[in-house]
Scaffold this motif. Structure first.
Motif, PDB file in Angstrom:
ATOM      1  N   TRP A  65      60.498  31.473  14.340  1.00 42.54           N
ATOM      2  CA  TRP A  65      61.523  30.519  13.897  1.00 42.54           C
ATOM      3  C   TRP A  65      62.583  30.432  14.976  1.00 42.54           C
ATOM      4  O   TRP A  65      63.128  31.461  15.372  1.00 42.54           O
ATOM      5  N   ARG A  68      62.658  32.804  17.838  1.00 38.30           N
ATOM      6  CA  ARG A  68      62.510  34.219  17.493  1.00 38.30           C
ATOM      7  C   ARG A  68      61.122  34.451  16.920  1.00 38.30           C
ATOM      8  O   ARG A  68      60.443  33.516  16.524  1.00 38.30           O
ATOM      9  N   VAL A 137      53.631  43.562   0.557  1.00 38.94           N
ATOM     10  CA  VAL A 137      54.769  42.817   1.104  1.00 38.94           C
ATOM     11  C   VAL A 137      56.062  43.195   0.397  1.00 38.94           C
ATOM     12  O   VAL A 137      57.112  43.283   1.020  1.00 38.94           O
ATOM     13  N   THR A 141      59.435  44.532   2.162  1.00 37.69           N
ATOM     14  CA  THR A 141      60.741  43.910   1.939  1.00 37.69           C
ATOM     15  C   THR A 141      61.769  44.945   1.484  1.00 37.69           C
ATOM     16  O   THR A 141      62.910  44.955   1.951  1.00 37.69           O
TER      17      THR A 141
ATOM     18  N   VAL B 138      56.527  36.551   1.055  1.00 30.70           N
ATOM     19  CA  VAL B 138      56.372  36.439   2.503  1.00 30.70           C
ATOM     20  C   VAL B 138      57.490  35.570   3.081  1.00 30.70           C
ATOM     21  O   VAL B 138      58.100  35.912   4.091  1.00 30.70           O
ATOM     22  N   ARG B 139      57.792  34.472   2.401  1.00 30.77           N
ATOM     23  CA  ARG B 139      58.879  33.622   2.884  1.00 30.77           C
ATOM     24  C   ARG B 139      60.208  34.360   2.868  1.00 30.77           C
ATOM     25  O   ARG B 139      61.010  34.250   3.803  1.00 30.77           O
ATOM     26  N   HIS B 140      60.429  35.126   1.827  1.00 31.16           N
ATOM     27  CA  HIS B 140      61.668  35.887   1.748  1.00 31.16           C
ATOM     28  C   HIS B 140      61.762  36.879   2.897  1.00 31.16           C
ATOM     29  O   HIS B 140      62.808  37.049   3.515  1.00 31.16           O
ATOM     30  N   THR B 141      60.655  37.523   3.196  1.00 30.02           N
ATOM     31  CA  THR B 141      60.629  38.496   4.288  1.00 30.02           C
ATOM     32  C   THR B 141      60.906  37.811   5.624  1.00 30.02           C
ATOM     33  O   THR B 141      61.664  38.320   6.456  1.00 30.02           O
ATOM     34  N   LYS B 142      60.305  36.662   5.826  1.00 29.86           N
ATOM     35  CA  LYS B 142      60.558  35.924   7.059  1.00 29.86           C
ATOM     36  C   LYS B 142      62.031  35.555   7.166  1.00 29.86           C
ATOM     37  O   LYS B 142      62.642  35.655   8.237  1.00 29.86           O
ATOM     38  N   LEU B 144      64.516  37.139   5.965  1.00 30.64           N
ATOM     39  CA  LEU B 144      65.276  38.340   6.296  1.00 30.64           C
ATOM     40  C   LEU B 144      65.128  38.742   7.755  1.00 30.64           C
ATOM     41  O   LEU B 144      66.086  39.136   8.407  1.00 30.64           O
ATOM     42  N   LYS B 145      63.894  38.627   8.260  1.00 30.17           N
ATOM     43  CA  LYS B 145      63.632  39.159   9.593  1.00 30.17           C
ATOM     44  C   LYS B 145      63.967  38.166  10.708  1.00 30.17           C
ATOM     45  O   LYS B 145      64.220  38.563  11.829  1.00 30.17           O
ATOM     46  N   LEU B 146      63.954  36.892  10.374  1.00 26.40           N
ATOM     47  CA  LEU B 146      64.142  35.907  11.432  1.00 26.40           C
ATOM     48  C   LEU B 146      65.547  35.307  11.475  1.00 26.40           C
ATOM     49  O   LEU B 146      65.985  34.833  12.513  1.00 26.40           O
TER      50      LEU B 146
END
Lengths: 261, 261
Positions: A65, A68, A137, A141, B138-142, B144-146
């Motif tokens: 994204w 990154r 997952v 998280t 998975v979207r939530h994790t992305k 957070l990480k991105l």
DNA sequence: CGAACCCTTGACAGAAATCAACTAAGGTGG
DNA sequence: CCACCTTAGTTGATTTCTGTCAAGGGTTCG
């Protein structure tokens, strides 16, 4: 596709219980391909045409994204990935690339969807597999949201050590930069976190980690199955690690450090 | 359990397609209970005996570790939760508590497991539901990480605004401290992030958010369906928001600010 | 009315990212 | 075989972001 790996695939929890005829249907339409390292197999956002199965080598699942990038999992044989996207016939949420020379089976997702409509055993297996993915997952998280970078690293080290035959020393199954990305930090931060854990109870020498004080490490990581997963479950980031001491014996060199410290 | 809500439950994607007889089986053994606010329905780590369905009110899914706590989702009617734990007959990875007076249907997970073994339609629906849950995490994790905290907040605001009838103004569906926890930050950080976004294009007045410069906000959040989800999909943290202007009309007071700024 | 509780704000501390330089190891090609 | 190049990893200096601690305003509810 070649037949040599069919037994391996057949043994996967996902395929173990389904009717032979349906297994044949699914695999008959599948492709068997070998890729060199650093090949992008999947583009985030593309539509999910194939379920992927890693037969040899290793695959990184990552997402990007705004320039990154973060890795969400590293997969080793034999495991499947992007099942969820195939089921929903939706765009992939993650990209995938090979980390080394890697052999992958590609199962058309249309066949997949057709089969678990008619094979209750396969449907059941799919449900179980998906539930496991989901829980994996969720744990990741929780790890990210509840623990600091240092705590995540300590927990990772303890988790890896648990799978090692001697429980004390092991080789990192993935590059440090990849581990950093999986843990959600920069390589520099990982390097510093490693250093700070050396004073706590984890000696680091290149790829080798040696736990010198498990108690102290546990005081940092406070491992729990509700985040780190039960012992029997595989981690997403590089379990089934290629490792010295796989024969279950503790070797002297497992404790030896090379020249530099 | 009472029958008044059976049609609602029956209309859930999870139950819509299953055979009538099986639906009867599942619901016959179910409990219908109403709880006051702040009641803990589920303890992380306990074994999963019931699938939960929120009928009225709202429920927070959260997890704790070492005295810290984070919220993983906020659920509103009508939706199910902790399906995955029920399927695997495994310990819950999250706790749940009511946020207000809440009515919940409890379906024994034994019945559930029995039924999707014999009802292919239900098995299929379960697969689809689980895949959706997986993709949501998975979207939530992305996220957070991105993204940084500020970027996550901007994305959240844009997402909420998209579901608002006028697309510009809406009321936060959850308390700010809860939103902070969902976004993975402290209430103080959220407060500051809100403030900093006011200069960018999101006016804040108590519970009300008014987007004054969508472009500028988008330049911060860079929204994408691969993280924020497609328009038609519900968010986990408080969609279906109780809101002024639900009738689809833009009201003058939607743009009015109360006294303080 | 008082007691919580939520939210905000300020001051500060700590964590992690960034930028830059440097080392070591591995691979390539002359 | 060696010079050269690339890349992973480390380390240091610095900035940026986020958490912590403390205090105060506002609201709700008993």
């Amino acid at each position: 596709m070649r037949d040599a790996e069919l037994p391996d695939i057949r043994q996967l929890p996902l395929f173990r219980t389904m009717a032979e005829a349906n297994f044949a249907t699914v695999t008959r339409a599948a492709y068997d391909q070998t890729f060199p390292a650093q090949v992008q197999l999947i583009d985030e956002g593309a539509t999910a045409d194939f379920l992927h199965i890693v037969i040899e080598g290793s695959v990184e699942l990552f997402a990007g994204w705004q320039g990154r990038e973060t890795t969400l999992a590293v997969l080793r044989p034999v495991s499947t990935f992007i099942l969820a996207a195939c089921i929903r016939d939706a765009p992939y949420l993650m990209s995938a690339r090979t980390l080394e020379k890697t052999r992958v089976i590609l199962v058309p997702s249309v066949d997949l969807r057709a089969v678990f409509r008619i094979d209750p055993e396969f449907a059941m297996a799919t449900i179980t597999e998906l539930a496991a993915c989901y829980r994996s997952v969720v744990r990741h998280t929780k790890d990210l949201k509840l623990r600091s970078a240092r705590e995540r690293l300590a927990a990772y080290i303890l988790k890896q050590a648990r799978t090692a035959p001697n429980g004390v020393s092991f080789l990192l199954p993935i590059e440090k930069r990849l581990l950093a990305s999986f843990l959600g930090i920069t390589p520099e931060s990982l390097s510093r976190a490693m250093k700070s854990l050396q004073e706590v109870g984890a000696k680091v020498d290149g790829q080798r980690i040696i736990i010198t004080d498990r108690r102290a490490l546990e005081a940092v990581a406070h491992p729990t199955p509700l985040i780190d997963g039960p012992d029997h479950e595989g981690l997403t980031a590089g379990l089934e690690l290629p490792e010295a001491g796989v024969d279950g014996l503790v070797r002297p060199e497992d404790f030896a450090l090379s020249g530099r410290t």
